[in-house]
Design an enzyme around this catalytic site. Structure first.
Site, mmCIF file in Angstrom:
data_model
loop_
_atom_site.group_PDB
_atom_site.id
_atom_site.type_symbol
_atom_site.label_atom_id
_atom_site.label_comp_id
_atom_site.label_asym_id
_atom_site.label_seq_id
_atom_site.Cartn_x
_atom_site.Cartn_y
_atom_site.Cartn_z
ATOM 1 N N GLY A 284 0.801 -1.221 0.000
ATOM 2 C CA GLY A 284 0.000 0.000 0.000
ATOM 3 C C GLY A 284 0.831 1.266 0.000
ATOM 4 O O GLY A 284 2.055 1.242 0.083
ATOM 5 N N ARG B 158 3.665 6.068 2.079
ATOM 6 C CA ARG B 158 4.002 7.487 2.258
ATOM 7 C C ARG B 158 3.490 8.332 1.091
ATOM 8 O O ARG B 158 4.027 9.383 0.786
ATOM 9 C CB ARG B 158 5.512 7.656 2.399
ATOM 10 C CG ARG B 158 6.310 7.112 1.224
ATOM 11 C CD ARG B 158 7.753 7.469 1.365
ATOM 12 N NE ARG B 158 8.548 6.867 0.318
ATOM 13 C CZ ARG B 158 9.826 7.129 0.113
ATOM 14 N NH1 ARG B 158 10.423 7.997 0.878
ATOM 15 N NH2 ARG B 158 10.494 6.539 -0.851
ATOM 16 N N ASP C 20 8.403 5.813 8.517
ATOM 17 C CA ASP C 20 7.939 7.117 8.996
ATOM 18 C C ASP C 20 7.005 7.838 8.038
ATOM 19 O O ASP C 20 6.463 8.887 8.370
ATOM 20 C CB ASP C 20 9.126 8.016 9.340
ATOM 21 C CG ASP C 20 10.115 8.168 8.186
ATOM 22 O OD1 ASP C 20 9.724 7.948 7.024
ATOM 23 O OD2 ASP C 20 11.293 8.496 8.458
ATOM 24 N N ARG D 180 3.427 14.552 -7.233
ATOM 25 C CA ARG D 180 3.453 13.952 -8.557
ATOM 26 C C ARG D 180 2.030 13.839 -9.090
ATOM 27 O O ARG D 180 1.062 13.866 -8.317
ATOM 28 C CB ARG D 180 4.139 12.589 -8.510
ATOM 29 C CG ARG D 180 3.555 11.586 -7.530
ATOM 30 C CD ARG D 180 4.442 10.359 -7.443
ATOM 31 N NE ARG D 180 3.856 9.315 -6.596
ATOM 32 C CZ ARG D 180 4.446 8.157 -6.336
ATOM 33 N NH1 ARG D 180 5.635 7.896 -6.854
ATOM 34 N NH2 ARG D 180 3.860 7.252 -5.571
ATOM 35 N N ASP E 279 4.219 -4.324 -7.245
ATOM 36 C CA ASP E 279 3.538 -3.147 -6.712
ATOM 37 C C ASP E 279 4.091 -1.862 -7.299
ATOM 38 O O ASP E 279 3.530 -0.786 -7.077
ATOM 39 C CB ASP E 279 3.630 -3.108 -5.183
ATOM 40 C CG ASP E 279 5.061 -3.077 -4.685
ATOM 41 O OD1 ASP E 279 5.767 -4.088 -4.884
ATOM 42 O OD2 ASP E 279 5.492 -2.062 -4.117
ATOM 43 N N ASN E 280 5.189 -1.945 -8.064
ATOM 44 C CA ASN E 280 5.760 -0.774 -8.736
ATOM 45 C C ASN E 280 5.504 -0.798 -10.235
ATOM 46 O O ASN E 280 6.145 -0.054 -10.983
ATOM 47 C CB ASN E 280 7.270 -0.706 -8.494
ATOM 48 C CG ASN E 280 7.612 -0.400 -7.044
ATOM 49 O OD1 ASN E 280 6.793 0.147 -6.317
ATOM 50 N ND2 ASN E 280 8.802 -0.766 -6.624
ATOM 51 N N ASP F 16 7.286 5.360 -9.322
ATOM 52 C CA ASP F 16 8.114 5.079 -8.142
ATOM 53 C C ASP F 16 9.603 5.050 -8.471
ATOM 54 O O ASP F 16 10.242 3.997 -8.484
ATOM 55 C CB ASP F 16 7.698 3.763 -7.480
ATOM 56 C CG ASP F 16 6.341 3.866 -6.807
ATOM 57 O OD1 ASP F 16 5.896 4.999 -6.555
ATOM 58 O OD2 ASP F 16 5.720 2.832 -6.545
#
Length: 732
Positions: free
Chosen positions: A218, A221, A255, A307, A414-415, A424
């Site tokens: 998911g 960030r 983070d 983006r 996932d990319n 990404d």
């Protein structure tokens, strides 16, 4: 650009509900509406910051930007004692004080949204360091950025001793832009009417990382904050997504932040890729948060990248809803939800990929009520077409990567964008000295994602997409090539699902592989012919010219891009019919040209000059014959001049090399005032890579050239030897 119809970011027109992701896909049940979400922000904000598995049918989670240091340093209010009984309440109160909950009533957006700011507890410096003119022009021409470009200063590589930081005068449009795109302020509409409501969101997806199933991943960030239709095409909707704006439910132990270093890399490369004609997400802005430290290999400073793309949905978005059968369902992945898979597929097919020749089922569902099948209004099957459309798009994308020597570095499923967009940007690189096995990511110890393997890895992701959709495709076949209805898999046995999966795979797999391989080969061929200045495609071009040229570059350690650019200056008459392969009978012009090619290596003292000269002479003879055979196709008197223009227009003078990126990052980190100018100039060069930067055709003494021209020339160079093949890590 005209300023007559420009709007501040707070008033960008929103797309209609039919074109809005959050109004067509399923939210996390923790907050099923913006109204519920805002209540969570106030009462238990940890729900959107705590890593957790979403419900099996959820496609996304509402979440607002909140870029603050992590691990959180929760401090109780003065005089408050923390006990076991009140610890949770203290944490919720501390987080809530940092949420954007205070409405700014002096700003009245015209799109029905409301602008919310955090309390003083989250006040931090926000510094605009980058803004993409091309991203703005192409995707959001109606966005008013105020005096932002003036604030960034004149694009310049050479240091201006007199340069001073621009003073920030009051400018509402620019300040609103910075506040929203830094994640400081949030645009939201919490009214109960779902057609009018709005809140930011993050996507759920899973995926294979380095070939191993990783479970739920998911947007850890990334937070989509807005969407807006292009003013010239209402059907074209662009999402604005912040990267590095704080934790989401998908952040796991991270983070949710990004640093200046990685943000600059993506900001520049997305626009560079677009300029090369390679499908990609786009860049809008870079906003530094210099007061916010981020812990990486060293302490760095936070930065938020904005983006833009029509969609950020990936192959992993589908995998999350129907994971591989052989996987272990532990704590990191939900069980399959085939109804959620149908909902996502219909949305992607209709609104994202816009599949042609598909009659879509008209859904008249009332929000909150279950859909019921209308057998008289069954739409066409779409599963097979979705897979093949994504295969075609991704094949063209990776063909562009190969033709221009781009290496992604982390091609996990996932990319991989469902739209075939490069997405990404992490430890990427452009090829320096040509090496078909080069690995740009130093975390890729086995070389899974090396340059030569990229097409096969994209195909691996597409096979994973097919495996996910195969049961649905099989069910469509059973229904006479009609779309499956709502709740199509309810009360269906696992054995039947397995049989449908087998049918769907058998129906589509060969078509998928053939479509991908043929499309990729054809697109690569088209681009390489442009790079070589050839107008006709002959069946043996790759075997006689393309592959031998790449082998020559690899054997003699020659620079990939400089060599192709240099071929613009080759003339067929340099090669005489009597020339021998060993070069002994070569013309002076050919000898001089070969010497110029051999100079395009950092290993000049290591090169086998005699063999390199013979190899080049042999290849150039074939090339000359091939070029000469097209003379009648150019339709001009001076073919050589036109061919030179064409090759220069297909081969970049400026390449976003690793050493350039490292230098720009260092300048921005150490001297933001001049660094912003350097960043803006490098972006300008990346967006116009074919221009003759550095007075390319001027042979004057360097003493006679302007310092800025000299810096442009240096930035177009190969760079120092120790930076060639420089590898990055995934850490950002």
């Amino acid at each position: 650009m005209s300023t007559s119809a420009k709007l501040p970011i707070t008033s960008l027109p929103l797309p209609p509900p039919s074109h809005t992701l959050t109004k067509n896909l399923t939210p996390d049940p923790t907050a099923t509406s913006p109204a519920e979400f805002q209540q969570i922000q106030r009462e238990r904000p940890s729900a959107q910051r705590r890593a957790r598995l979403l419900a099996a049918d959820a496609h996304f989670s509402y979440v607002a930007p909140c870029p603050i240091f992590f691990p959180y340093r929760v401090v109780p209010e003065e005089g408050e004692e923390v006990t076991d009984s009140n610890q949770a309440a203290v944490i919720e109160r501390w987080l809530s004080a940092r949420e954007a909950l205070k409405e700014r009533e002096d700003v009245q957006p015209s799109n029905g949204l409301h602008l919310f700011y955090p309390a003083a507890a989250r006040e931090q410096k926000r510094e605009l360091i980058g803004l993409s003119e091309t991203g703005l022009r192409d995707c959001l021409p109606h966005l008013d950025v105020g005096d932002a470009f003036n604030l960034l200063g004149t694009p310049r590589l050479s240091k201006d001793a007199e340069a001073q930081e621009q003073s920030e005068t009051e400018n509402v449009a620019r300040q609103l832009l910075v506040d929203v795109l830094s994640g400081h302020a949030t645009l939201l509409n919490a009214q109960e009417d779902m057609n009018e409501s709005w809140a930011p969101w993050s996507l759920r997806y899973s995926g294979h990382q380095f070939g191993t199933w990783a479970g739920q991943l998911g947007d850890g960030r990334a937070i989509s904050i807005l969407a807006s239709s292009h003013p010239s095409d209402p059907e074209l909707v662009y999402e604005l997504q912040l990267k590095g704006a704080g934790r989401t439910p998908f952040s796991r132990t991270a983070d949710g932040l990004a640093v200046v270093r990685s943000s600059i890399r993506e900001f520049l490369c997305a626009e560079a890729m677009h300029a090369l004609g390679i499908p990609t997400t786009r860049s809008l802005s870079l906003i530094s948060l210099p007061d916010l430290p981020v812990l990486r290999e060293r302490v760095e400073r936070a930065c938020v990248l904005t983006r833009i793309a029509p969609s950020f949905i990936r192959v992993g978005s589908f995998e999350a809803l129907n994971p591989p059968e052989s996987m272990f369902f532990g704590g990191g992945q939900q069980s399959k939800d085939l109804e959620a898979l149908r909902v996502l597929g219909e949305w992607v097919g209709k609104r994202v990929l816009k599949l042609v020749d598909v009659k879509w089922t008209e859904r008249n569902q009332v929000p909150g009520e279950s859909e019921v099948e209308d057998k008289d209004n069954a739409g066409d099957a779409w599963g097979r077409k979705l897979v093949l459309e994504s295969a075609t798009r991704n094949a063209k994308m990776v063909a562009g990567w190969q033709a221009y020597g781009f290496m992604h570095g982390v091609i996990n499923t996932d990319n991989v964008s469902i739209m075939g967009l490069t997405i990404d940007y992490g430890p990427y690189a452009f090829m320096d000295v040509f090496d078909p096995y080069h690995i740009c990511n130093h975390s890729d110890g086995e070389g899974r994602y090396n340059y030569q393997s990229q097409p096969s890895v994209i195909l691996y992701a597409l096979r994973s997409l097919l495996n996910t959709l195969a049961p649905l495709i099989g069910a469509e076949v059973v229904r006479g090539n009609k779309a499956v209805p709502p709740h199509w898999s309810k009360d269906i046995s696992d054995d039947q699902i397995t049989e449908w999966r087998k049918q769907g795979t058998e129906l589509v797999l060969k078509d998928l592989e053939d479509t991908f391989q043929s499309t990729c080969a054809e697109e690569y061929k088209l681009i390489m012919h442009k790079r070589l200045g050839l107008r006709r495609i002959d069946a043996d071009d790759e075997s006689t010219l393309g592959r031998p040229l790449l082998a020559l570059l690899a054997e003699h350690s020659l620079d990939f891009h400089s060599t192709f650019r240099r071929l613009a200056y080759f003339r067929p008459h340099y090669v005489q019919p009597t020339d021998e392969a060993d070069g002994k009978s070569s013309t002076p012009e050919l000898n001089e040209f070969v010497e110029s090619l051999m100079a395009l290596t950092p290993e000049t003292q290591m090169i086998d000059a005699l063999k390199a000269k013979a190899d080049w002479t042999r290849w150039l003879r074939r090339y000359a014959e091939r070029v000469e055979s097209e003379r009648g196709l150019w339709g001009v008197m001076d073919m050589d001049d036109e061919r030179e223009k064409a090759i220069r227009g297909a081969n970049p003078r400026f390449v976003l090399r690793q050493w350039v990126l490292e230098e720009v990052i260092k300048k921005v980190e150490e001297d933001p005032t001049n660094g912003k100018r350097v960043l803006r100039k490098v972006l300008q060069m990346a967006c116009n890579p074919f221009e003759p930067w550095g007075a390319e055709d001027d042979s004057s003494s360097t003493d006679a050239l302007d310092p800025e021209i000299l810096e442009e020339r240096r930035y177009c160079g190969i760079g120092e030897k120790q930076m060639l093949g420089f590898q990055c890590s995934c850490s950002s």
